[in-house]
Design a protein around this motif. Sequence first.
Motif, PDB file in Angstrom:
ATOM      1  N   TRP A  92     -12.643 -13.938  12.399  1.00  0.00           N
ATOM      2  CA  TRP A  92     -14.059 -13.631  12.204  1.00  0.00           C
ATOM      3  C   TRP A  92     -14.648 -14.604  11.183  1.00  0.00           C
ATOM      4  CZ3 TRP A  92     -16.516 -12.600   7.634  1.00  0.00           C
ATOM      5  CH2 TRP A  92     -17.849 -12.171   7.719  1.00  0.00           C
ATOM      6  N   GLY A  93     -15.858 -15.110  11.488  1.00  0.00           N
ATOM      7  CA  GLY A  93     -16.617 -15.893  10.525  1.00  0.00           C
ATOM      8  C   GLY A  93     -16.104 -17.283  10.256  1.00  0.00           C
ATOM      9  N   LEU A  94     -15.143 -17.741  11.033  1.00  0.00           N
ATOM     10  CA  LEU A  94     -14.472 -19.009  10.734  1.00  0.00           C
ATOM     11  C   LEU A  94     -14.733 -20.009  11.850  1.00  0.00           C
ATOM     12  CD1 LEU A  94     -12.589 -20.278   8.608  1.00  0.00           C
ATOM     13  CD2 LEU A  94     -10.646 -19.401   9.915  1.00  0.00           C
ATOM     14  N   ALA A  95     -14.928 -21.274  11.470  1.00  0.00           N
ATOM     15  CA  ALA A  95     -15.116 -22.353  12.444  1.00  0.00           C
ATOM     16  C   ALA A  95     -14.311 -23.559  12.011  1.00  0.00           C
ATOM     17  CB  ALA A  95     -16.602 -22.709  12.571  1.00  0.00           C
ATOM     18  N   GLY A  96     -14.235 -24.529  12.914  1.00  0.00           N
ATOM     19  CA  GLY A  96     -13.447 -25.719  12.623  1.00  0.00           C
ATOM     20  C   GLY A  96     -13.900 -26.452  11.384  1.00  0.00           C
ATOM     21  N   VAL A 121      -7.790  -3.467   4.951  1.00  0.00           N
ATOM     22  CA  VAL A 121      -8.804  -4.286   4.275  1.00  0.00           C
ATOM     23  C   VAL A 121      -8.203  -4.972   3.049  1.00  0.00           C
ATOM     24  CG1 VAL A 121     -10.963  -4.188   2.960  1.00  0.00           C
ATOM     25  CG2 VAL A 121     -10.766  -2.960   5.128  1.00  0.00           C
ATOM     26  N   ALA A 122      -7.399  -4.241   2.287  1.00  0.00           N
ATOM     27  CA  ALA A 122      -6.752  -4.848   1.116  1.00  0.00           C
ATOM     28  C   ALA A 122      -5.819  -5.975   1.539  1.00  0.00           C
ATOM     29  CB  ALA A 122      -5.983  -3.782   0.342  1.00  0.00           C
ATOM     30  N   LYS A 123      -5.089  -5.770   2.624  1.00  0.00           N
ATOM     31  CA  LYS A 123      -4.187  -6.807   3.141  1.00  0.00           C
ATOM     32  C   LYS A 123      -4.981  -8.029   3.595  1.00  0.00           C
ATOM     33  CE  LYS A 123      -0.822  -7.625   6.845  1.00  0.00           C
ATOM     34  NZ  LYS A 123      -0.142  -7.029   8.033  1.00  0.00           N
ATOM     35  N   THR A 124      -6.089  -7.767   4.269  1.00  0.00           N
ATOM     36  CA  THR A 124      -6.947  -8.867   4.744  1.00  0.00           C
ATOM     37  C   THR A 124      -7.483  -9.672   3.572  1.00  0.00           C
ATOM     38  OG1 THR A 124      -7.572  -7.674   6.747  1.00  0.00           O
ATOM     39  CG2 THR A 124      -9.083  -9.380   5.985  1.00  0.00           C
ATOM     40  N   GLN A 143      -4.657 -11.868   2.184  1.00  0.00           N
ATOM     41  CA  GLN A 143      -4.249 -13.009   3.005  1.00  0.00           C
ATOM     42  C   GLN A 143      -5.356 -14.061   3.114  1.00  0.00           C
ATOM     43  OE1 GLN A 143      -3.226 -11.071   6.669  1.00  0.00           O
ATOM     44  NE2 GLN A 143      -5.270 -11.235   7.551  1.00  0.00           N
ATOM     45  N   GLY A 144      -6.592 -13.690   2.767  1.00  0.00           N
ATOM     46  CA  GLY A 144      -7.656 -14.676   2.654  1.00  0.00           C
ATOM     47  C   GLY A 144      -8.311 -15.096   3.942  1.00  0.00           C
ATOM     48  N   GLU A 145      -8.049 -14.389   5.030  1.00  0.00           N
ATOM     49  CA  GLU A 145      -8.742 -14.672   6.281  1.00  0.00           C
ATOM     50  C   GLU A 145      -8.785 -13.395   7.096  1.00  0.00           C
ATOM     51  OE1 GLU A 145      -6.182 -16.848   9.351  1.00  0.00           O
ATOM     52  OE2 GLU A 145      -5.317 -17.545   7.469  1.00  0.00           O
ATOM     53  N   ILE A 146      -9.805 -13.278   7.927  1.00  0.00           N
ATOM     54  CA  ILE A 146     -10.012 -12.057   8.698  1.00  0.00           C
ATOM     55  C   ILE A 146      -9.663 -12.321  10.153  1.00  0.00           C
ATOM     56  CG2 ILE A 146     -11.677 -10.312   9.425  1.00  0.00           C
ATOM     57  CD1 ILE A 146     -13.288 -10.913   6.913  1.00  0.00           C
ATOM     58  N   ARG A 147      -8.599 -11.714  10.627  1.00  0.00           N
ATOM     59  CA  ARG A 147      -8.251 -11.828  12.035  1.00  0.00           C
ATOM     60  C   ARG A 147      -9.281 -11.079  12.867  1.00  0.00           C
ATOM     61  NH1 ARG A 147      -2.537  -9.992  13.559  1.00  0.00           N
ATOM     62  NH2 ARG A 147      -3.325  -8.044  12.651  1.00  0.00           N
ATOM     63  N   ARG A 148      -9.661 -11.657  13.999  1.00  0.00           N
ATOM     64  CA  ARG A 148     -10.708 -11.062  14.816  1.00  0.00           C
ATOM     65  C   ARG A 148     -10.327  -9.654  15.286  1.00  0.00           C
ATOM     66  NH1 ARG A 148     -15.132 -12.721  16.491  1.00  0.00           N
ATOM     67  NH2 ARG A 148     -14.684 -14.844  15.878  1.00  0.00           N
ATOM     68  N   GLN A 149      -9.073  -9.437  15.643  1.00  0.00           N
ATOM     69  CA  GLN A 149      -8.695  -8.107  16.102  1.00  0.00           C
ATOM     70  C   GLN A 149      -8.792  -7.080  14.977  1.00  0.00           C
ATOM     71  OE1 GLN A 149      -4.842  -9.153  17.611  1.00  0.00           O
ATOM     72  NE2 GLN A 149      -3.787  -8.490  15.767  1.00  0.00           N
ATOM     73  N   ASP A 150      -8.514  -7.516  13.722  1.00  0.00           N
ATOM     74  CA  ASP A 150      -8.693  -6.610  12.585  1.00  0.00           C
ATOM     75  C   ASP A 150     -10.169  -6.325  12.353  1.00  0.00           C
ATOM     76  OD1 ASP A 150      -5.959  -6.559  12.197  1.00  0.00           O
ATOM     77  OD2 ASP A 150      -5.985  -8.129  10.668  1.00  0.00           O
ATOM     78  N   GLN A 151     -10.984  -7.367  12.427  1.00  0.00           N
ATOM     79  CA  GLN A 151     -12.427  -7.183  12.223  1.00  0.00           C
ATOM     80  C   GLN A 151     -13.002  -6.215  13.246  1.00  0.00           C
ATOM     81  OE1 GLN A 151     -14.729  -9.352  14.565  1.00  0.00           O
ATOM     82  NE2 GLN A 151     -16.238  -7.789  14.059  1.00  0.00           N
TER      83      GLN A 151
END
Length: 865
Positions: free
Chosen positions: A168-172, A274-277, A280-288
């Motif tokens: 989520w929210g991330l691009a190249g 949410v704490a784990k996310t 780890q410093g990035e949000i996986r789309r499936q978690d979001q």
Amino acid sequence: MFAKCVAPLLILLSLAASVQSADTTRAFHWSEGFEKGDDPVRFWTSYEKKYTVRFKGVTDELARSGKKAFKLDVTFDEPSRFLWQIPLAHKAPAAGDLKFSGYLLLGEETTARATLGVSFALPPTRHGGCTAWGAQVSTTDGQWKHYTDLLAPRGLEKANLIVGRDNWGLAGENVGPVVERVIIDIRAEAGQRVVLYVDDLELKGNVPSDEDYGKETDRRWAAYRTRLDEKVSHWQSALRQGKQELSTLQNLPPLAEQTRTKLLARTAELETLVAKTNKQGEIRRQDQQQIDSFLEHLAGSAVNIRAIQAAEKEGRQAVLYVTPPISTKRILPHEVCVLGTPADQLTVTAARGEYEPASFVVSALEDIDELSVTVSDLRGDQGAIPGTRVDVRSVKCWYQAGTAWVGVRQDKSHRILTPELLLHDDKLIKVDDEKQENYVKLAFPDGERYEWISDPTEVAGARSLPVEKFPVRDSPVLLPLDIPAETSKQFWLTVHVPEDAAGGTYRGTVTLSTPEESVHTLPLVVDVLPFDLLPPCYTSSMDYHGRLDPSGKGTIGSWLKSREQFRAELANMVAHGLTNCQHYSIPKEMLGEVLEIRRDVGMDNRTLYLKSTIPIGNPTDPESLAAIEHNVRDILEFTKPYGTETVYFYGMDERRGEELASQRAAWTAVRAAGGKIFVAGWGDNLEMMADIQDMHVRAGWPNRDEVARWHALGHKIFCYNNPQTGVENPLVYRRNFGLLLWKFDYDGAATNAYQHTFGATWNDFDHPIFRAHTIAYPTVDGVIDTIAWEGYREAVDDVRYVTTLAAAVETARNSTDARLRTQAAAAADILGDLKTGETIENDNPALVRQSIIDHLLQLQPAAAP
């Protein structure tokens, strides 16, 4: 929120400005010619890892230069993709003018396919990805095939694809791609063999220093980290608030208390996630998706628990909820408190001729047997809408492979209960929750029986089943169904407003009853808008693999169709907003009948998109080029009587580099004969072929710079693989193939595919690589719709609404009515904000639609009459 993708050139210029001064760049050079005799090649990965090595190592049998080369001779026991690697001791920044070069030669014994490529790491994420040059080939004609390309644009392209898909929210633009290995990429079916030689591998060019590239990567990442912090803070606040509201509910009856306890437990689970996310410093789309959808659910849960409490005290059989039909929230059978609001009434707003969905959920407090759902006629001051114009179906949840709801890749590690099918006969699919298995009811001449459709045994390629062996058929109307106690069932209504309906409000009733008693009545209100929608400003199309079966029988799969199936599927496309489709392998002798069917069901014959109707390829000899010109002219003349004005012919699919460039003579021949060229591909097409490629089908997230460059040449750009079909989440298709394409000025949508069989269409577990790319499931006499397909229809209608508003603005600007001119200015501001802001990426498209409707109502009579 997705960060906007930017063009590779802009990123490279930004990087150059920040790090490429004379004292910070360095020359990078890595090469491998195998002359020392050491074998640096290691097996890396595959989906199955079942293969037999006949020979692997350095050989002096032949060499491209020097005396030695690497040789690999392998027989494959299972169908899969197989990757061998040469890891780099020092990773190279994918920046500057770093270029790859390498040579591949395939032995005449080869039946599998191979190519060369590289693998990128995408720091600071844990992601990585491979890129290969051109499609895998099964022959190099006894010659050394040269692969070469710049790595900076390749790295950015891979980053955009992977992080945009998985995060989520991330691009190249937020990561710093580095080259970490050279790869040999092989695709094989069971029993195939590859004999290959590799030589003269090289990475060479000027790149930023490690220190400066690291700083640049940190700078890119900082913008994402700000978005992440804001998102995590919002999640934490919403979870705290939801938990507090649940804690205020006391002295509840048993089922209401059980529901509250489950929600509190789920809230605690997501607080941990949410704490784990955050850590780890990035949000996986499936978690979001699961966090956002749960928070949407949690926000109304206190009200819904009180509704359960009231129903228990009053002894009612069920609680009804009105729920948004197009949503990221999966409504599952074993949830009694679901996303939605306690039912008051169903309200639908639509224009004349429009199909518009609504949804409600029945949560049973006790067993409900043989539940029927009927809809009365709807009446208003201006007349009536027959109840037959309201189609009611059950939303069927069944088990799908582990990427369900978020992806199309195969993952057999777990199975996910997923809402997908829209059925009239809810018993067509039987689900075993304990074993997580699916069964389909087949209607044989000697009676009905269920067949297992969760077999994980892998099959090579596509498996089309004769209709007589797989006679799957849905009912034409909703049949009674059972809802066990403490489970929920979602129902889907689609209102098709008559084309001649007068604007106004129409009221009717949805009645739920069993043979013994009435269960519930739900008012249905349809507001018919006082204007007509214009056609969408873009071409809404999709790959269609279906073709008429010469035998007339048809199959259950994506290819051979009976005439009944073919006609029903094209009509289904038109009803879901497709103005065209891209045909595969339609022979000329059947093209006339295809065009007649298209015309009969309302598809636009003026423009035709043909794949493999005539051979094009990449010949260069005069005789073959003359044959291409002749065949193109023949098709153009043949299609004219059917109203066809323009025919697009397909190049070689998804080619890069030299293979892409090798088609220039053939494409020139097509255009010389009066045809147009379209093909799916990547950034290479823009750099190498845009002058003679009339339409580009581009994968992935939209790119405004690429659109502008294609348009500057007078050519078109369509979008696919954002994503392919097969993702069950309907909101993905509503957002990505509707207003998002309008925002970025795309000329059309053309994702793959209406149906693309991998393994057997109705079995989600039998292909090693993909789940079926299917958005409408084939039956013996038509199709079964999915909630994703309904999301796609809403995408097209969103574009129709914004197209209609834009036209109304232009009309009102020239009005003599000062009020209309003022309203036109306000509406123009809204359109401008949608074009330049991030509302479309962030907000629910239903809210955007309502805003557009409000402005269209203010612009009467400037809206389409």
